[in-house]
Design a protein around this motif. Structure first.
Motif, PDB file in Angstrom:
ATOM      1  N   GLY A  24      44.241  15.254-138.798  1.00 31.58           N
ATOM      2  CA  GLY A  24      44.429  14.638-140.106  1.00 31.58           C
ATOM      3  C   GLY A  24      45.874  14.284-140.366  1.00 31.58           C
ATOM      4  O   GLY A  24      46.762  14.512-139.537  1.00 31.58           O
ATOM      5  N   ASP A  25      46.098  13.708-141.532  1.00 29.83           N
ATOM      6  CA  ASP A  25      47.444  13.374-141.961  1.00 29.83           C
ATOM      7  C   ASP A  25      48.340  14.603-141.906  1.00 29.83           C
ATOM      8  O   ASP A  25      47.901  15.714-142.179  1.00 29.83           O
ATOM      9  N   GLY A  26      49.575  14.401-141.536  1.00 29.95           N
ATOM     10  CA  GLY A  26      50.526  15.510-141.535  1.00 29.95           C
ATOM     11  C   GLY A  26      50.320  16.508-140.417  1.00 29.95           C
ATOM     12  O   GLY A  26      50.790  17.630-140.495  1.00 29.95           O
ATOM     13  N   SER A  65      38.881   6.497-136.744  1.00 37.61           N
ATOM     14  CA  SER A  65      39.323   7.227-137.940  1.00 37.61           C
ATOM     15  C   SER A  65      38.426   6.923-139.123  1.00 37.61           C
ATOM     16  O   SER A  65      37.723   5.910-139.150  1.00 37.61           O
ATOM     17  N   PHE A  66      38.487   7.805-140.117  1.00 44.70           N
ATOM     18  CA  PHE A  66      37.800   7.586-141.382  1.00 44.70           C
ATOM     19  C   PHE A  66      38.624   8.196-142.496  1.00 44.70           C
ATOM     20  O   PHE A  66      39.442   9.085-142.271  1.00 44.70           O
ATOM     21  N   ASP A  67      38.460   7.671-143.704  1.00 47.91           N
ATOM     22  CA  ASP A  67      39.159   8.186-144.877  1.00 47.91           C
ATOM     23  C   ASP A  67      38.223   9.089-145.656  1.00 47.91           C
ATOM     24  O   ASP A  67      37.033   8.795-145.797  1.00 47.91           O
ATOM     25  N   TRP A  68      38.780  10.178-146.164  1.00 46.73           N
ATOM     26  CA  TRP A  68      37.992  11.140-146.925  1.00 46.73           C
ATOM     27  C   TRP A  68      38.773  11.530-148.164  1.00 46.73           C
ATOM     28  O   TRP A  68      39.923  11.948-148.064  1.00 46.73           O
ATOM     29  N   ASP A  69      38.145  11.426-149.325  1.00 47.14           N
ATOM     30  CA  ASP A  69      38.783  11.819-150.578  1.00 47.14           C
ATOM     31  C   ASP A  69      38.161  13.118-151.051  1.00 47.14           C
ATOM     32  O   ASP A  69      37.015  13.143-151.482  1.00 47.14           O
ATOM     33  N   ALA A  70      38.920  14.198-150.931  1.00 47.60           N
ATOM     34  CA  ALA A  70      38.439  15.524-151.325  1.00 47.60           C
ATOM     35  C   ALA A  70      38.832  15.846-152.764  1.00 47.60           C
ATOM     36  O   ALA A  70      38.803  17.001-153.179  1.00 47.60           O
ATOM     37  N   THR A  78      41.257  11.426-137.815  1.00 48.94           N
ATOM     38  CA  THR A  78      41.010  10.739-136.557  1.00 48.94           C
ATOM     39  C   THR A  78      40.235  11.666-135.641  1.00 48.94           C
ATOM     40  O   THR A  78      40.566  12.849-135.514  1.00 48.94           O
ATOM     41  N   VAL A  79      39.196  11.147-135.015  1.00 48.84           N
ATOM     42  CA  VAL A  79      38.392  11.923-134.082  1.00 48.84           C
ATOM     43  C   VAL A  79      39.184  12.048-132.784  1.00 48.84           C
ATOM     44  O   VAL A  79      39.422  11.061-132.104  1.00 48.84           O
ATOM     45  N   ALA A  80      39.617  13.270-132.461  1.00 51.35           N
ATOM     46  CA  ALA A  80      40.402  13.505-131.251  1.00 51.35           C
ATOM     47  C   ALA A  80      39.495  13.734-130.039  1.00 51.35           C
ATOM     48  O   ALA A  80      39.801  13.285-128.933  1.00 51.35           O
ATOM     49  N   ALA A  81      38.369  14.436-130.246  1.00 49.03           N
ATOM     50  CA  ALA A  81      37.461  14.738-129.139  1.00 49.03           C
ATOM     51  C   ALA A  81      36.074  15.061-129.670  1.00 49.03           C
ATOM     52  O   ALA A  81      35.921  15.560-130.780  1.00 49.03           O
TER      53      ALA A  81
END
Length: 87
Positions: A24-26, A65-70, A78-81
């Motif tokens: 994820g971000d960061g 990748s996909f965006d998710w608003d929690a 981002t899907v790494a594996a």
């Protein structure tokens, strides 16, 4: 219960039974497995297939990748594996 033929699952996409490693971000990293609702654990690594977060990932491949608003603003994951246990 809904039977799923694991041999028929596309191994390069996130579907039921997938173990997924996300970035994820960061630099945040998260690992989880998409399971049946009876196997899920709240806040844990076992995510029910019907959960909105799991549904947002369904069909994605490594590198996508996909965006998710929690609720605290959108995060990009981002899907790494993607892995499946041997049948």
């Amino acid at each position: 219960a809904i039977p799923v033929d694991m041999a028929a699952q596309p191994k390069d996409q996130i579907r039921f039974g997938a173990s997924v490693h996300l970035r994820g971000d960061g630099g945040i990293e998260k690992s989880l497995r998409v399971v049946g609702e009876d196997e899920a654990e709240a806040g844990g690594e076992l995510l029910p297939w019907a959960a909105p977060f799991a549904q947002a990932m369904f069909g994605l491949k490594a590198g996508e990748s996909f965006d998710w608003d929690a609720g605290a603003g959108a995060e990009r994951w981002t899907v790494a594996a993607i892995e499946y246990a041997p049948a």
